[in-house]
Design a protein around this motif. Structure first.
Motif, PDB file in Angstrom:
ATOM      1  N   ALA A 312     -54.459  43.888 -12.310  1.00 59.75           N
ATOM      2  CA  ALA A 312     -55.941  43.013 -13.245  1.00 59.75           C
ATOM      3  C   ALA A 312     -55.588  44.203 -14.105  1.00 59.75           C
ATOM      4  CB  ALA A 312     -56.922  42.881 -13.025  1.00 59.75           C
ATOM      5  N   PHE A 313     -56.137  45.302 -13.925  1.00 55.77           N
ATOM      6  CA  PHE A 313     -56.069  46.564 -14.890  1.00 55.77           C
ATOM      7  C   PHE A 313     -54.705  46.762 -15.997  1.00 55.77           C
ATOM      8  CE2 PHE A 313     -55.491  51.222 -15.633  1.00 55.77           C
ATOM      9  CZ  PHE A 313     -56.929  51.094 -16.088  1.00 55.77           C
ATOM     10  N   LEU A 314     -53.490  46.184 -14.954  1.00 50.42           N
ATOM     11  CA  LEU A 314     -52.877  46.603 -15.952  1.00 50.42           C
ATOM     12  C   LEU A 314     -52.875  45.487 -16.832  1.00 50.42           C
ATOM     13  CD1 LEU A 314     -50.264  48.884 -16.336  1.00 50.42           C
ATOM     14  CD2 LEU A 314     -49.236  48.056 -15.126  1.00 50.42           C
ATOM     15  N   MET A 315     -52.722  44.820 -16.698  1.00 44.53           N
ATOM     16  CA  MET A 315     -52.672  43.676 -17.957  1.00 44.53           C
ATOM     17  C   MET A 315     -53.920  43.573 -18.747  1.00 44.53           C
ATOM     18  SD  MET A 315     -54.229  39.615 -17.192  1.00 44.53           S
ATOM     19  CE  MET A 315     -56.247  40.269 -17.465  1.00 44.53           C
ATOM     20  N   GLY A 316     -54.908  43.968 -18.359  1.00 40.99           N
ATOM     21  CA  GLY A 316     -56.447  44.334 -19.283  1.00 40.99           C
ATOM     22  C   GLY A 316     -55.439  45.556 -20.252  1.00 40.99           C
ATOM     23  N   MET A 317     -54.742  46.514 -20.271  1.00 48.03           N
ATOM     24  CA  MET A 317     -54.513  47.162 -20.481  1.00 48.03           C
ATOM     25  C   MET A 317     -53.259  46.882 -22.010  1.00 48.03           C
ATOM     26  SD  MET A 317     -54.461  50.925 -21.410  1.00 48.03           S
ATOM     27  CE  MET A 317     -56.024  51.241 -20.028  1.00 48.03           C
ATOM     28  N   PHE A 318     -52.472  46.324 -21.186  1.00 50.15           N
ATOM     29  CA  PHE A 318     -51.117  45.998 -22.328  1.00 50.15           C
ATOM     30  C   PHE A 318     -51.893  44.719 -23.110  1.00 50.15           C
ATOM     31  CE2 PHE A 318     -47.710  47.292 -18.852  1.00 50.15           C
ATOM     32  CZ  PHE A 318     -47.847  48.684 -19.348  1.00 50.15           C
ATOM     33  N   SER A 319     -53.216  43.945 -22.618  1.00 55.37           N
ATOM     34  CA  SER A 319     -53.084  43.176 -23.839  1.00 55.37           C
ATOM     35  C   SER A 319     -53.026  43.170 -25.298  1.00 55.37           C
ATOM     36  CB  SER A 319     -54.539  42.458 -23.383  1.00 55.37           C
ATOM     37  OG  SER A 319     -55.530  43.252 -23.874  1.00 55.37           O
ATOM     38  N   LEU A 320     -53.608  43.916 -25.724  1.00 55.13           N
ATOM     39  CA  LEU A 320     -53.149  44.823 -26.943  1.00 55.13           C
ATOM     40  C   LEU A 320     -52.023  45.448 -27.474  1.00 55.13           C
ATOM     41  CD1 LEU A 320     -57.150  45.588 -27.229  1.00 55.13           C
ATOM     42  CD2 LEU A 320     -56.119  43.721 -28.538  1.00 55.13           C
ATOM     43  N   ILE A 332     -42.130  42.617 -26.728  1.00 55.18           N
ATOM     44  CA  ILE A 332     -42.699  43.859 -25.332  1.00 55.18           C
ATOM     45  C   ILE A 332     -42.403  43.165 -24.562  1.00 55.18           C
ATOM     46  CG2 ILE A 332     -44.652  45.496 -25.083  1.00 55.18           C
ATOM     47  CD1 ILE A 332     -45.692  45.453 -27.648  1.00 55.18           C
ATOM     48  N   ILE A 333     -42.986  42.634 -23.569  1.00 60.50           N
ATOM     49  CA  ILE A 333     -42.799  42.006 -22.448  1.00 60.50           C
ATOM     50  C   ILE A 333     -41.579  42.429 -22.009  1.00 60.50           C
ATOM     51  CG2 ILE A 333     -43.967  40.725 -20.362  1.00 60.50           C
ATOM     52  CD1 ILE A 333     -46.224  42.710 -21.771  1.00 60.50           C
ATOM     53  N   ALA A 334     -40.407  41.552 -22.973  1.00 59.60           N
ATOM     54  CA  ALA A 334     -39.324  41.352 -21.881  1.00 59.60           C
ATOM     55  C   ALA A 334     -38.524  42.834 -22.132  1.00 59.60           C
ATOM     56  CB  ALA A 334     -38.420  40.592 -22.911  1.00 59.60           C
ATOM     57  N   GLU A 335     -38.860  43.830 -22.734  1.00 67.76           N
ATOM     58  CA  GLU A 335     -38.168  45.156 -22.651  1.00 67.76           C
ATOM     59  C   GLU A 335     -39.336  46.492 -21.781  1.00 67.76           C
ATOM     60  OE1 GLU A 335     -36.874  46.362 -25.908  1.00 67.76           O
ATOM     61  OE2 GLU A 335     -37.491  45.010 -26.974  1.00 67.76           O
ATOM     62  N   VAL A 336     -40.180  45.148 -20.815  1.00 63.80           N
ATOM     63  CA  VAL A 336     -41.444  46.739 -20.117  1.00 63.80           C
ATOM     64  C   VAL A 336     -40.758  45.802 -18.561  1.00 63.80           C
ATOM     65  CG1 VAL A 336     -43.138  47.390 -19.416  1.00 63.80           C
ATOM     66  CG2 VAL A 336     -42.805  46.847 -21.674  1.00 63.80           C
ATOM     67  N   PRO A 337     -40.849  46.690 -17.813  1.00 61.78           N
ATOM     68  CA  PRO A 337     -40.323  46.945 -15.987  1.00 61.78           C
ATOM     69  C   PRO A 337     -42.290  46.447 -15.522  1.00 61.78           C
ATOM     70  CG  PRO A 337     -40.606  48.948 -16.613  1.00 61.78           C
ATOM     71  CD  PRO A 337     -40.657  48.336 -17.945  1.00 61.78           C
ATOM     72  N   ILE A 338     -42.904  44.876 -15.499  1.00 60.65           N
ATOM     73  CA  ILE A 338     -44.335  44.675 -15.132  1.00 60.65           C
ATOM     74  C   ILE A 338     -43.634  43.971 -13.969  1.00 60.65           C
ATOM     75  CG2 ILE A 338     -45.221  46.214 -16.945  1.00 60.65           C
ATOM     76  CD1 ILE A 338     -46.292  43.699 -18.079  1.00 60.65           C
ATOM     77  N   ASP A 339     -44.907  43.633 -13.448  1.00 60.72           N
ATOM     78  CA  ASP A 339     -44.585  42.054 -12.758  1.00 60.72           C
ATOM     79  C   ASP A 339     -44.718  40.790 -13.712  1.00 60.72           C
ATOM     80  OD1 ASP A 339     -45.786  41.773  -9.798  1.00 60.72           O
ATOM     81  OD2 ASP A 339     -46.557  40.122 -11.238  1.00 60.72           O
ATOM     82  N   LYS A 340     -44.226  40.045 -12.617  1.00 58.53           N
ATOM     83  CA  LYS A 340     -43.887  39.191 -13.519  1.00 58.53           C
ATOM     84  C   LYS A 340     -44.963  38.085 -13.679  1.00 58.53           C
ATOM     85  CE  LYS A 340     -42.040  34.584 -13.033  1.00 58.53           C
ATOM     86  NZ  LYS A 340     -40.718  33.350 -12.262  1.00 58.53           N
ATOM     87  N   ALA A 341     -46.366  38.130 -12.668  1.00 60.61           N
ATOM     88  CA  ALA A 341     -47.703  37.526 -12.914  1.00 60.61           C
ATOM     89  C   ALA A 341     -48.202  38.054 -14.444  1.00 60.61           C
ATOM     90  CB  ALA A 341     -48.224  37.668 -11.988  1.00 60.61           C
ATOM     91  N   ILE A 342     -48.010  39.530 -14.468  1.00 65.33           N
ATOM     92  CA  ILE A 342     -48.745  39.982 -15.789  1.00 65.33           C
ATOM     93  C   ILE A 342     -46.942  39.381 -16.859  1.00 65.33           C
ATOM     94  CG2 ILE A 342     -48.735  42.445 -16.607  1.00 65.33           C
ATOM     95  CD1 ILE A 342     -49.145  43.485 -14.151  1.00 65.33           C
ATOM     96  N   LYS A 343     -47.184  39.725 -16.568  1.00 67.14           N
ATOM     97  CA  LYS A 343     -45.754  39.151 -17.785  1.00 67.14           C
ATOM     98  C   LYS A 343     -46.544  37.528 -18.682  1.00 67.14           C
ATOM     99  CE  LYS A 343     -41.944  42.101 -17.231  1.00 67.14           C
ATOM    100  NZ  LYS A 343     -40.136  41.401 -17.930  1.00 67.14           N
ATOM    101  N   LEU A 344     -46.380  36.435 -17.426  1.00 71.40           N
ATOM    102  CA  LEU A 344     -47.078  35.620 -17.310  1.00 71.40           C
ATOM    103  C   LEU A 344     -48.613  35.138 -18.193  1.00 71.40           C
ATOM    104  CD1 LEU A 344     -45.511  33.455 -14.845  1.00 71.40           C
ATOM    105  CD2 LEU A 344     -44.835  33.414 -16.400  1.00 71.40           C
ATOM    106  N   ALA A 345     -49.085  36.481 -17.621  1.00 69.66           N
ATOM    107  CA  ALA A 345     -50.423  36.534 -18.468  1.00 69.66           C
ATOM    108  C   ALA A 345     -50.709  37.005 -19.309  1.00 69.66           C
ATOM    109  CB  ALA A 345     -51.478  37.362 -17.237  1.00 69.66           C
ATOM    110  N   LEU A 346     -49.981  37.406 -20.094  1.00 70.08           N
ATOM    111  CA  LEU A 346     -49.871  38.635 -21.191  1.00 70.08           C
ATOM    112  C   LEU A 346     -49.201  37.179 -22.600  1.00 70.08           C
ATOM    113  CD1 LEU A 346     -48.948  41.725 -20.674  1.00 70.08           C
ATOM    114  CD2 LEU A 346     -51.120  40.832 -21.208  1.00 70.08           C
ATOM    115  N   THR A 347     -48.214  36.927 -21.691  1.00 68.86           N
ATOM    116  CA  THR A 347     -47.371  35.879 -22.740  1.00 68.86           C
ATOM    117  C   THR A 347     -47.897  34.339 -23.231  1.00 68.86           C
ATOM    118  OG1 THR A 347     -46.036  35.362 -20.925  1.00 68.86           O
ATOM    119  CG2 THR A 347     -45.545  37.182 -22.839  1.00 68.86           C
ATOM    120  N   GLU A 348     -48.359  33.741 -21.510  1.00 69.23           N
ATOM    121  CA  GLU A 348     -48.966  32.239 -21.934  1.00 69.23           C
ATOM    122  C   GLU A 348     -49.696  32.034 -21.312  1.00 69.23           C
ATOM    123  OE1 GLU A 348     -46.322  30.172 -19.422  1.00 69.23           O
ATOM    124  OE2 GLU A 348     -44.892  31.081 -20.276  1.00 69.23           O
TER     125      GLU A 348
END
Length: 404
Positions: A312-320, A332-348
Motif C-alpha cells: 500500500a505504501f509503495l503504491m501510494g508513493m508510485f501513484s504520481l 514506467i510500470i512495464a520497466e519496474v520490478p514491482i508486485d503485480k497487484a501494485i501494477k494493476l492498481a496503478l494502471t487500472e
C-alpha cells in the motif's frame, strides 16, 4: 458530534510553486459549512480540523476556506487567524448590503477575501475594492471571457485565480492572459510525453524504494544502493547528524541506517529518493507522493488487514510517477520490478489496492459521494479515514521540512 471530512487542494503560482491550499469541509449530506453558533464552529472547525492539523501543516502558505452567506454575516471567519486565511465567498451568496458591510469589516481587520466561482456582474462592483482574489472556474467562464475582465481590472491590484485547470496547455494559456494563481489537476498529468528509456540512476531509485517496501529491510542492500547516489548519501548523513540525540557524529551509511531504524529510514528514503529524480518538478508533487503513501499505509494498518501495508505504501508513493517523469504510467510500470497487484492498481485501479487508490484520489478532490461509496466497499469508517488523512498530511509536512 457529527463527523466531517476535511481535504485540501493545492493552489499554485506561475512557477508551479505551492502558494496555498483550499481546505474543503463536508458537514452532513449537503456538503455545507454548518450554520451553528460561534462556540461550536470554533470547536468543530478550528480545534478539530484547522488549528490541530491543517494550519500546522500550511507553514507559510495560505489556507483558502469556503464560507456561505450566513457564516459571513455572523463573522465566523474572524475565528480564524487573519494572516493565514483567505475567506472565499461562495458563488450562491447574494450581494446584499448586509454582506457588503461584513466584507468591509473583515477586510479592515486584515482578512484576505476571495470571490469563488465568480461570474462578472454589476451587482458585485461595490465589493471589488475589498477583494484580494477573484477565482474563475474556466469551465463556466471560458478563458477568452475571463481575459476581458482581467484586462479591465488589471491595475486594481486584484489577483486572479483559474480553477479547473486540467491540462498543461490550459495552464500556459491562463498564465498568458494574466492569471496569477492556478487550481486543478494539470500538475498531476505529464506536461509532455517522451518515449525514452528510464535512466540507470532512476532504476537504482526504484530498486531502493522496492527494497525498503519489504517487511524486513536488508540493510546491506540498502547501503549499497545509497552509496551510488551522492545526493542521497549526503542528505542521509545530514539528517541523522542533525538529531540532538546524536552524541558522536555518524559517518557511515550503515551506522545511520541502524540508528534510524526501519520505520524512519523507510520513510526518509522514500521522499528523498523520489525528490532526487527531477529538481524542476513542483514541490507539491513530492509532498503528495509521500502523503499518499502514508495515507495508504495508515488505512491498511487501521482497518484493511487484507492488504499488505508495504504494498500500500509503495503504491501510494508510485501513484504520481507519470507526473514526476513525464512518461505514461503504463510505460514506467512495464520497466519496474514491482508486485503485480501494485501494477494493476496503478494502471487500472483494480483489486483492493486499486480501490484504495481510487479512494485516496476521491478524497483529495473532495468527491464526497465517491468517498462514501468506496468507504462502504472497503469497510472503512469515516472517522478512521479523516483521522488517517490528517495524520498523513502532518507527517508528510514534517518530513518535507527536514529536506528544506
Amino acid at each position: 458530534m457529527k463527523y466531517s471530512y476535511v481535504a485540501r487542494q493545492p493552489i499554485l503560482d506561475k512557477d508551479k510553486k505551492t502558494f496555498g491550499y483550499e481546505l474543503l469541509f463536508r458537514d452532513g449530506p449537503k456538503n455545507t459549512f454548518p450554520v451553528i453558533d460561534a462556540e461550536e464552529a470554533t470547536s468543530r472547525l478550528l480545534s478539530d480540523h484547522v488549528l490541530s492539523t491543517q494550519y500546522a501543516t500550511l507553514g507559510d502558505k495560505l489556507g483558502f476556506v469556503n464560507f456561505p452567506y450566513k457564516s459571513l454575516i455572523n463573522r465566523v471567519p474572524t475565528l480564524f487567524p487573519a494572516d493565514s486565511l483567505v475567506i472565499e465567498i461562495l458563488e450562491d451568496c447574494e450581494p446584499t448590503d448586509e454582506l457588503l458591510e461584513a466584507v468591509k469589516e473583515m477586510s479592515q481587520l486584515g482578512y484576505k477575501i476571495a470571490l469563488d466561482d465568480f461570474v462578472p456582474s454589476k451587482a458585485w462592483r461595490e465589493f471589488l475594492p475589498y477583494i484580494y482574489i477573484i477565482k474563475f472556474d474556466i469551465r463556466i467562464v471560458p478563458l477568452p471571457k475571463a481575459q476581458l475582465f482581467i484586462d479591465r481590472f488589471a491595475k486594481t491590484g486584484i489577483k486572479f485565480l483559474a480553477e479547473k485547470v486540467e491540462t498543461y496547455e490550459e495552464f500556459e494559456h491562463a498564465k498568458q492572459i494574466g492569471f496569477d494563481y492556478f487550481q486543478g489537476y494539470f500538475f498531476s498529468k505529464p506536461e509532455m510525453i517522451q518515449r525514452k528509456a528510464l535512466k540507470p540512476s532512476f532504476m537504482s531509485i526504484i530498486q531502493l524504494l522496492t527494497e525498503i517496501s519489504h517487511e524486513r529491510i536488508d540493510y546491506e542492500k540498502v547501503e549499497a544502493l545509497i552509496s551510488k547516489d551522492v545526493t542521497l548519501s549526503y542528505k542521509l548523513l545530514t539528517y541523522v547528524n542533525s538529531s540532538s540525540l546524536v552524541k558522536k557524529k555518524i559517518q557511515s551509511f550503515k551506522q545511520a541506517l541502524v540508528y534510524l531504524g526501519e520505520d524512519k529510514i523507510r520513510k526518509f528514503i522514500s521522499l528523498v529518493a523520489l525528490a532526487s529524480t527531477d529538481s524542476q518538478k513542483p514541490d507539491y508533487l513530492y509532498g503528495l507522493s509521500i502523503q499518499r503513501a502514508r495515507f495508504c499505509e495508515l488505512l491498511v494498518h487501521k482497518q484493511l488487514s487484507n492488504i499488505d501495508p508495504s504494498k500500500a505504501f509503495l503504491m501510494g508513493m508510485f501513484s504520481l510517477l507519470d507526473s514526476l517523469l513525464d512518461l505514461p504510467i503504463e510505460q514506467i510500470i512495464a520497466e519496474v520490478p514491482i508486485d503485480k497487484a501494485i501494477k494493476l492498481a496503478l494502471t487500472e485501479e483494480s483489486g483492493a489496492l486499486g480501490q484504495l487508490l481510487s479512494l485516496i484520489k476521491a478524497y483529495e478532490r473532495a468527491e464526497w459521494d465517491d468517498v462514501s461509496q468506496l468507504c462502504q466497499a472497503l469497510h472503512l469508517s469515516q472517522d478512521t479515514l479523516s483521522e488517517c488523512y490528517d495524520n498523513a498530511v502532518a507527517w508528510a509536512a514534517e518530513l518535507l521540512s527536514v529536506q528544506r
